[in-house]
Design a protein around this motif. Sequence first.
Motif, mmCIF file in Angstrom:
data_model
loop_
_atom_site.group_PDB
_atom_site.id
_atom_site.type_symbol
_atom_site.label_atom_id
_atom_site.label_comp_id
_atom_site.label_asym_id
_atom_site.label_seq_id
_atom_site.Cartn_x
_atom_site.Cartn_y
_atom_site.Cartn_z
ATOM 1 N N LEU A 57 -6.133 0.059 7.606
ATOM 2 C CA LEU A 57 -4.846 -0.026 6.499
ATOM 3 C C LEU A 57 -3.948 1.294 6.717
ATOM 4 O O LEU A 57 -4.158 2.456 7.136
ATOM 5 C CB LEU A 57 -5.584 -0.005 5.292
ATOM 6 C CG LEU A 57 -6.514 -0.956 4.735
ATOM 7 C CD1 LEU A 57 -7.035 -0.754 3.423
ATOM 8 C CD2 LEU A 57 -5.696 -2.345 4.745
ATOM 9 N N ASN A 58 -2.625 0.842 6.822
ATOM 10 C CA ASN A 58 -1.714 1.981 6.848
ATOM 11 C C ASN A 58 -0.522 1.862 5.610
ATOM 12 O O ASN A 58 -0.330 0.819 5.157
ATOM 13 C CB ASN A 58 -0.881 1.806 8.207
ATOM 14 C CG ASN A 58 -1.667 1.711 9.400
ATOM 15 O OD1 ASN A 58 -2.610 2.574 9.445
ATOM 16 N ND2 ASN A 58 -1.732 0.698 10.141
ATOM 17 N N GLN A 59 -0.089 3.258 5.285
ATOM 18 C CA GLN A 59 0.751 3.362 4.248
ATOM 19 C C GLN A 59 1.936 2.300 4.561
ATOM 20 O O GLN A 59 2.296 2.205 5.652
ATOM 21 C CB GLN A 59 1.118 4.653 4.131
ATOM 22 C CG GLN A 59 1.999 4.933 2.742
ATOM 23 C CD GLN A 59 1.884 6.574 2.432
ATOM 24 O OE1 GLN A 59 1.030 7.284 2.440
ATOM 25 N NE2 GLN A 59 3.045 6.878 2.375
ATOM 26 N N VAL B 3 -3.453 1.728 -3.789
ATOM 27 C CA VAL B 3 -3.412 3.142 -3.269
ATOM 28 C C VAL B 3 -4.830 3.062 -2.559
ATOM 29 O O VAL B 3 -5.894 2.122 -2.904
ATOM 30 C CB VAL B 3 -3.730 4.136 -4.528
ATOM 31 C CG1 VAL B 3 -3.962 5.444 -3.835
ATOM 32 C CG2 VAL B 3 -2.316 4.509 -5.001
ATOM 33 N N VAL B 4 -4.995 3.710 -1.436
ATOM 34 C CA VAL B 4 -6.089 3.724 -0.408
ATOM 35 C C VAL B 4 -6.603 5.259 -0.326
ATOM 36 O O VAL B 4 -5.909 6.060 -0.150
ATOM 37 C CB VAL B 4 -6.085 3.124 0.613
ATOM 38 C CG1 VAL B 4 -7.075 3.418 1.627
ATOM 39 C CG2 VAL B 4 -5.942 1.490 0.709
ATOM 40 N N ASN C 202 -4.637 -7.874 5.070
ATOM 41 C CA ASN C 202 -3.534 -7.121 5.415
ATOM 42 C C ASN C 202 -2.584 -8.078 6.018
ATOM 43 O O ASN C 202 -2.535 -8.379 7.146
ATOM 44 C CB ASN C 202 -3.897 -6.136 6.347
ATOM 45 C CG ASN C 202 -2.942 -5.004 6.820
ATOM 46 O OD1 ASN C 202 -1.697 -5.302 6.567
ATOM 47 N ND2 ASN C 202 -3.271 -3.748 7.011
ATOM 48 N N LYS D 279 -1.651 6.219 1.067
ATOM 49 C CA LYS D 279 -2.990 6.354 1.690
ATOM 50 C C LYS D 279 -3.444 7.765 1.888
ATOM 51 O O LYS D 279 -2.593 8.766 2.586
ATOM 52 C CB LYS D 279 -3.016 5.416 3.091
ATOM 53 C CG LYS D 279 -4.509 5.895 3.890
ATOM 54 C CD LYS D 279 -4.307 4.939 5.081
ATOM 55 C CE LYS D 279 -5.859 4.954 5.565
ATOM 56 N NZ LYS D 279 -6.009 4.708 7.063
ATOM 57 N N LEU E 269 0.807 -1.393 0.101
ATOM 58 C CA LEU E 269 -0.254 -0.023 -0.067
ATOM 59 C C LEU E 269 0.838 1.158 0.183
ATOM 60 O O LEU E 269 1.604 1.703 1.101
ATOM 61 C CB LEU E 269 -1.060 0.023 1.440
ATOM 62 C CG LEU E 269 -1.404 1.162 1.561
ATOM 63 C CD1 LEU E 269 -2.075 1.970 0.280
ATOM 64 C CD2 LEU E 269 -2.677 0.988 2.613
ATOM 65 N N TYR F 104 -11.428 1.340 6.422
ATOM 66 C CA TYR F 104 -10.383 2.476 6.136
ATOM 67 C C TYR F 104 -9.134 2.591 7.215
ATOM 68 O O TYR F 104 -7.868 2.683 6.912
ATOM 69 C CB TYR F 104 -10.982 3.722 5.776
ATOM 70 C CG TYR F 104 -10.069 4.763 5.462
ATOM 71 C CD1 TYR F 104 -9.629 5.033 4.149
ATOM 72 C CD2 TYR F 104 -9.656 5.776 6.430
ATOM 73 C CE1 TYR F 104 -8.717 6.216 3.847
ATOM 74 C CE2 TYR F 104 -8.965 6.805 6.306
ATOM 75 C CZ TYR F 104 -8.460 7.234 4.971
ATOM 76 O OH TYR F 104 -7.572 7.997 4.575
ATOM 77 N N ASP F 105 -9.572 2.573 8.554
ATOM 78 C CA ASP F 105 -8.644 2.642 9.625
ATOM 79 C C ASP F 105 -7.591 1.734 9.717
ATOM 80 O O ASP F 105 -6.864 1.724 10.417
ATOM 81 C CB ASP F 105 -9.217 3.189 10.808
ATOM 82 C CG ASP F 105 -10.073 4.528 10.854
ATOM 83 O OD1 ASP F 105 -9.679 5.375 9.924
ATOM 84 O OD2 ASP F 105 -11.248 4.690 11.329
ATOM 85 N N TYR G 51 -13.443 9.569 -3.884
ATOM 86 C CA TYR G 51 -12.084 9.807 -4.397
ATOM 87 C C TYR G 51 -12.194 9.927 -5.850
ATOM 88 O O TYR G 51 -12.920 9.444 -6.793
ATOM 89 C CB TYR G 51 -11.348 8.399 -4.283
ATOM 90 C CG TYR G 51 -10.138 8.073 -4.813
ATOM 91 C CD1 TYR G 51 -8.985 8.401 -4.034
ATOM 92 C CD2 TYR G 51 -9.785 7.606 -6.070
ATOM 93 C CE1 TYR G 51 -7.463 8.303 -4.478
ATOM 94 C CE2 TYR G 51 -8.728 7.489 -6.621
ATOM 95 C CZ TYR G 51 -7.464 7.805 -5.881
ATOM 96 O OH TYR G 51 -5.976 7.623 -6.367
#
Length: 643
Positions: free
Chosen positions: A584-586, A525-526, A608, A474, A471, A581-582, A531
């Motif tokens: 996931l981390n870059q 990409v998130v 993940n 983000k 990822l 959404y929370d 978006y």
Amino acid sequence: MGLTLAQKIIQSHLVSGNMVAGEEIALRIDQTLTQDATGTMAYLEFETMGIPRVRTERSVAYIDHNTLQSGFENADDHRFIQSIASKYGIWFSRPGNGICHQVHLERFGIPGKTLIGSDSHTPTGGGIGMLAFGAGGLDVAVAMGGGAYYITMPRMIKVNLTGKLSPFVTAKDVSLEILRILSVKGGVGSIIEWGGEGIASLSVPERATITNMGTELGATTSIFPSDEVTRAFLKAEGREEDYVPLSADADAVYDRIIDIDLSSLKPLIACPHMPDNVVTVESLRGTKVHQVCIGSCTNSSLLDMLKVAALLKGKTIHPDVSLSISPGSKQVLTMLSECGALTDMLASGARVLECACGPCIGMGFSPNSAGVSLRTFNRNFEGRSGTKDAGVYLVSPETAVAAALTAEITDPRLLGEAPVVTLPSQFRIDDSAVLAPADASEADKVEILRGPNIKRFPDCRPQKDSLSAELVLKVGDNITTDHIMPAGAKILPYRSNIPHLSQYCFGVCDATFPERAKKAGECFVVGGSNYGQGSSREHAALVPLYLGVRVVIAKSFARIHVANLINAGIMPLTFENPEDYDLLNQGDTLSLSNVYAGMDSGKITLSNETTGKKIALTCAFTERQKAMLKAGGLLAYTGQKND
Ligand code: MIC
Ligand code: SF4
């Protein structure tokens, strides 16, 4: 059950699908338009389809976005578009002839026809009763070749106007009011039909201001009925024969009805950095202003310009303010010049710019550092003006003039008597800057002129059944295409050079993204909600494709961008539960398996790998979209079908 106006036009152009909101439908397209910044790519794509002549009733190529020609790139692109237009049967509107939407309304728009354009403000045509959509270049290329345009059948929202606008309150304030009510996401999945007794007092240019800014609502399109006001406009353009009366049935059913009393509206202003950040002008009174820009496809009609000239007449702009005025078309500029209004503008100290998009797309006129710029445009996204820390506000031409005279945000109602401006019954018609294409029998002889700046289309990458990748980026809510693929004077000359453009991808959010994405090879990409809102530029999908983005996961997507992603073979997935959404981390490693089965069931689980968490995603595509993703995009898919 009666039909809405949009449903009637859809019905008469329906190629496949049912008119049920949420289902995919395909429409026959009567007219297309392109502009130079998206046009080069659209014509390269059209060329690869191998179709000898366009199959539309009318296709027009405009040069309006990048007219600076600060290097050979831009001039080469213009020559390329001019030559390819001539060969394939497309009319060519020369640089200086005006902004595509303004000129199309004046010279080519026809009530009841369908139009798609490779520019998100194509719904401007709804001001004249057209069903007009913004689309990616590839969709426009397909339509030029006679192919259908696919959309999700929208819901119908009616805005019922009553009363009459007060002095110094304008169509722009109506646009800002509906943005205040609905927000930049409120129109997603909907067509907005304007009606009610209040529309009789709105001229075609005023209606076009409103349909133009429907794009900022995320709406599929916006439309006004075609009535006596429309007839008068077409007559003034010497095209009364194009008039057809059109309206919704009296018993048409809408999903939502919004009432606006025009008499109750006040001058409004959208604050940085979103068009729906709307407050009254009064409430910001006294804020220091450094720059004022009047023009753009939203507010550059003769009516707007005559009002501006009348307000500036005999006055001098404040020494602390720089004022630019860009009339929307050669027709507008010529008429301003003939009636002396241009002299009034010049005498006031205004800088009159070419009839083009100009400052709206960051082609010069960037504000000073941390400057406040009041613009009659439709977008005030962060960085779009070319100055990242500038505060850009969106206003009516009247409010713009009030600020230019005082160097402060000023309620235009304090300017005294409102100018009374009436449109002439006959406009000045001169189509000499629109070049007819070569005759079909001569088309073979037309050579397509290509400059060295035209680079290859990025390689297509078919979606595989499994993917494991980093990822790499983000981002948050309301990420616009100006964030993903910025424009502006430095970058716009490279719209046909994806490798060069790629250096600037997501530059507003994270300048290290291009390098990191390239290094990763393939990546995710998130994003948050909405978006990809804003422009129709397919470069915001083609450049990420070039950099290796395979999947974008978001809370929700904007309509044109999601179509562009699929056309480019990038898979757009949405969170089943937006709160995930929370999770996931870059930098996390993400993986998807059994992608094809997921496409069939409409659901897929994301793993993940870094945190061990599982996340449910929606993977809802039509059969056509699935085939495109598996093939690696629309061009590859079309190629496969033709094999
Ligand atoms: C815009 O207003 O953002 C543009 C520039 O007109 C775009 C098209 C483009 O990026 O070339 C749009 O609105 O689609
Ligand atoms: Fe041009 Fe601005 Fe209109 Fe886009 S919004 S078409 S850049 S004038």
